[in-house]
Design an enzyme around this catalytic site. Structure first.
Site, short mmCIF file in Angstrom:
data_model
loop_
_atom_site.label_atom_id
_atom_site.label_comp_id
_atom_site.label_asym_id
_atom_site.label_seq_id
_atom_site.Cartn_x
_atom_site.Cartn_y
_atom_site.Cartn_z
N LYS A 1 10.28 -19.06 6.50
CA LYS A 1 10.75 -18.24 7.63
C LYS A 1 10.47 -16.76 7.40
O LYS A 1 11.27 -15.89 7.75
CB LYS A 1 12.26 -18.41 7.89
CG LYS A 1 12.81 -19.81 7.72
CD LYS A 1 12.43 -20.72 8.83
CE LYS A 1 13.06 -22.09 8.63
NZ LYS A 1 12.41 -23.11 9.45
N ASN B 1 1.69 -7.40 8.20
CA ASN B 1 1.35 -6.75 9.46
C ASN B 1 0.45 -7.60 10.33
O ASN B 1 -0.77 -7.57 10.26
CB ASN B 1 0.72 -5.38 9.18
CG ASN B 1 1.76 -4.42 8.64
OD1 ASN B 1 2.91 -4.44 9.08
ND2 ASN B 1 1.38 -3.61 7.66
N LYS C 1 0.80 -1.22 0.00
CA LYS C 1 0.00 0.00 0.00
C LYS C 1 0.84 1.28 0.00
O LYS C 1 0.35 2.35 -0.38
CB LYS C 1 -0.92 0.00 1.23
CG LYS C 1 -1.98 -1.10 1.21
CD LYS C 1 -3.20 -0.66 0.45
CE LYS C 1 -4.31 -1.72 0.54
NZ LYS C 1 -5.54 -1.26 -0.13
N SER D 1 1.23 -9.72 -0.13
CA SER D 1 0.83 -8.32 -0.09
C SER D 1 1.22 -7.58 1.18
O SER D 1 1.42 -6.37 1.16
CB SER D 1 -0.67 -8.22 -0.31
OG SER D 1 -1.34 -9.10 0.55
N ASP E 1 -16.35 -11.68 -3.37
CA ASP E 1 -17.32 -10.87 -4.10
C ASP E 1 -16.92 -10.70 -5.57
O ASP E 1 -17.78 -10.67 -6.45
CB ASP E 1 -17.48 -9.49 -3.46
CG ASP E 1 -16.17 -8.73 -3.42
OD1 ASP E 1 -15.31 -9.06 -2.57
OD2 ASP E 1 -15.97 -7.81 -4.25
N SER F 1 -8.76 -0.58 6.50
CA SER F 1 -8.70 -1.58 7.57
C SER F 1 -7.32 -1.59 8.19
O SER F 1 -7.08 -2.27 9.17
CB SER F 1 -9.01 -2.96 7.01
OG SER F 1 -7.93 -3.41 6.21
N THR G 1 -8.48 9.48 4.70
CA THR G 1 -8.82 8.21 4.07
C THR G 1 -9.44 7.27 5.09
O THR G 1 -9.44 7.54 6.29
CB THR G 1 -7.61 7.54 3.41
OG1 THR G 1 -8.08 6.56 2.47
CG2 THR G 1 -6.71 6.84 4.44
N GLY H 1 -10.09 -4.62 -2.31
CA GLY H 1 -10.70 -3.55 -3.10
C GLY H 1 -10.31 -3.66 -4.57
O GLY H 1 -10.96 -3.12 -5.44
N ASP I 1 5.02 -16.88 -16.57
CA ASP I 1 3.81 -17.42 -17.18
C ASP I 1 2.56 -16.81 -16.57
O ASP I 1 1.56 -16.60 -17.25
CB ASP I 1 3.79 -18.94 -17.00
CG ASP I 1 4.95 -19.60 -17.72
OD1 ASP I 1 4.94 -19.57 -18.96
OD2 ASP I 1 5.87 -20.09 -17.04
#
Lengths: 378, 378
Positions: free
Chosen positions: A324, A367, A81, A364, A260, A111, A108, A230, A222
């Site tokens: 790890k 945290n 992000k 991604s 969704d 989450s 902003t 989002g 590939d």
């Protein structure tokens, strides 16, 4: 501009331009390989694992998979992000001038990871920031945001509840909204993840041709698979690869309808509301309008696949114990699809054949806390 | 040869030779930096943190510390032990010939990481291996060993109990003992960790002089600190740095007397038996005879420091949550010393002055499970 036209102007060159702009502010995170995980992915699932699925009783798929893990869990603030946040803020300053943006500030809702990212970008560029976070966000994400933000405001956890609090902040300040994902500049910023994956994959194979049957042939991956919350990351990566042979896929949790995007593609219409408490807490939001335009374009994203909470946990265990490396649950849905989703594995077996596929996986974010890990596996 | 004379022949050139031999079989693990941890280490502890210690009521030390983390948790089998095991086995084959070693096989005892390491080295070089493990070893370590070993035999957890089972195995087979730490070739193998730290530190600073006030001056680290269990890693690293300006330190858990090396140095005599169930399960053994000869030599190892179980846990949390890297408790005792041991921090403040110290930290291993992490922090 309407979303359809805006989506048309999302081109690879926009991602290249974003990369040039944000490069001084972000980490070029490592691209890792792991033989153990390649071995597991290239072994057919047991017939037992297919029980209760549409593939029960059939021969398990036997794909050959080589992974290339893009470690955005090692990105600044621990998630991709940071890319979108720095890009959106730098473009805003370009458009409106530093002085005006500094006077108005930015706001902003998120989450957690976009919250931290915008707080970091704002404090780096000396812009006041107001961050709306669901009060049930992971402690580490709240703490990480508080360290940089001018002010943190809490809200309920659904998109509707969050947006109401943002409106409230805006009614009291002049703060400009930097949306968490459904935004042209955010998408281009997140797309730089794809640009780096390709660069690093080619560098890696040039030095270690034994890592792939493709060797140092100079041809790209590939496939690349990213989580979809989002949809900013997936839409950005798909934008970057839209003029290349690399296929882009998306991954979602199936729990309480968090898939969704997958369901929307099946129904031919975007799902606009999600109320899921999946452990993939970064993936509890519906796909944004602009992102939907990109992701629902078959030429850009070939398919979206879903995995169960247990499959996410199994993938997370493998990454922590074998690689790890610390990842949050949202980060491993792409890996979980490659390991456990029979539909996807059949595609790889069929299209990859004996050579198999080199697949880029975007981790991604990372945290989480030791307590959260403990709770997941207790 | 007696331990004193053997210790004299442990020279840096022996470590260089070991490195040349094992290089094709091991990973050159990364050397990582982390601004957040540098910041924490360079901030004085709170007066509260010193309560109940000899430093209560005194001004907390204010050292300046820049860390360079050698990630042997990313080594093959997840620990530095792969270095010593490959080296010892390759030397054995050199001395006795492949055929004889293959006919006789090898045996060892270990709480887990050396077990896995010797099993891997043996299976790579096609030598039968018998591995004695305490039945209370971490599941992941037992599983990791079983994957490569010819046979795993369980024992009690003290050194005496383990050695008895080794003798039993040897009475039934011709297997040659490869000791876990108290051995010339094992020490030289583990010492290659130090060789790589120095190489990588110099490479890193040449490319990123901003990482240290020393810049790319070509001079080495100010200090390196490693965990001490049996002492093979510390003795090996101290051997490598014995002709250089880099100071070497050791770290141990204080729980139930696991700081046998520190206590031995204080008393002027090696402690020969330890019965501790410290969470640093790789550090429950007394320092070996040969290792003691090296470590008790003030010209080679400047000091050994101990930390509490809570301090080990706090360091482990920081590494998992901030660096996003999975380490086992034994791996972070060196970091814990730098963060929490006032005696050590005063040395750094005094000797490092305003410039501070560049400290190499060896993360010795990463073999843990998500369940074990959960239990530690529940």
């Amino acid at each position: 501009m309407d979303p359809q036209s805006l989506a048309q102007s999302l081109t690879p060159s926009k991602v290249h331009a974003a990369h040039a702009l944000i490069k001084p502010y972000i980490h070029r995170t490592p691209l890792l390989t792991n033989k153990t995980l390649n071995g597991i992915a290239s072994t057919p699932q047991t017939p037992d694992a297919l029980k209760g699925t549409p593939y029960e009783g059939q021969t398990p798929a036997a794909p050959t998979i080589r992974f290339f893990f893009k470690c955005e869990n090692l990105q600044r603030i621990g998630a991709f992000k940071a890319r979108g946040a720095f890009h959106a803020l730098l473009r805003l300053i370009e458009e409106r001038g530093e002085e005006e943006v500094r006077r108005m500030g930015v706001v902003t809702h998120s989450s957690g990871n976009h919250a931290q990212a915008l707080a970091l970008a704002s404090s780096t560029l000396n812009i006041p920031s107001y961050i709306v976070m669901p009060s049930i966000s992971t402690t580490s994400k709240i703490e990480g945001t508080k360290a940089y933000a001018t002010k943190v405001v809490f809200s309920g956890s659904t998109s509707t509840e969050r947006e109401a609090v943002v409106a409230e902040v805006q009614s009291q300040t002049d703060a400009i909204l930097i949306p968490p994902y459904d935004d042209f500049n955010i998408i281009c910023g997140q797309g730089t993840t794809g640009l780096e994956i390709e660069e690093q994959y080619l560098e890696l194979l040039a030095q270690n041709p034994q890592l792939s049957v493709h060797g140092s042939s100079g041809s790209g991956l590939d496939a690349v698979i990213t989580p979809i919350g989002g949809g900013g990351l997936n839409a950005g990566v798909a934008t970057f690869f839209s003029d290349k042979k690399t296929r882009v896929f998306g991954a979602e949790p199936s729990f309480e309808g968090a898939d969704d995007c997958r369901r929307g593609l099946e129904a031919g219409e975007r799902v606009t509301s999600v109320k899921s408490l999946t452990i993939g807490d970064g993936l509890r939001t519906p796909v944004g309008l602009l992102n939907w335009e990109v992701i629902s374009d078959k030429k850009k994203v070939e398919g979206v696949f879903a995995v169960t909470e247990e499959q996410i946990k199994a993938a997370m265990r493998l990454v922590l114990e074998r690689m790890k490396v610390v990842v949050e649950p949202s980060a491993v849905v792409g890996l979980a699809v490659c390991l456990f989703n029979e539909e996807f594995r059949r595609i790889v077996e069929r299209e990859g054949g004996e050579e198999g596929w080199d697949i880029g996986i975007v981790f991604s974010g990372g945290n989480t806390t030791v307590e959260a890990i403990g709770k997941l596996f207790s």
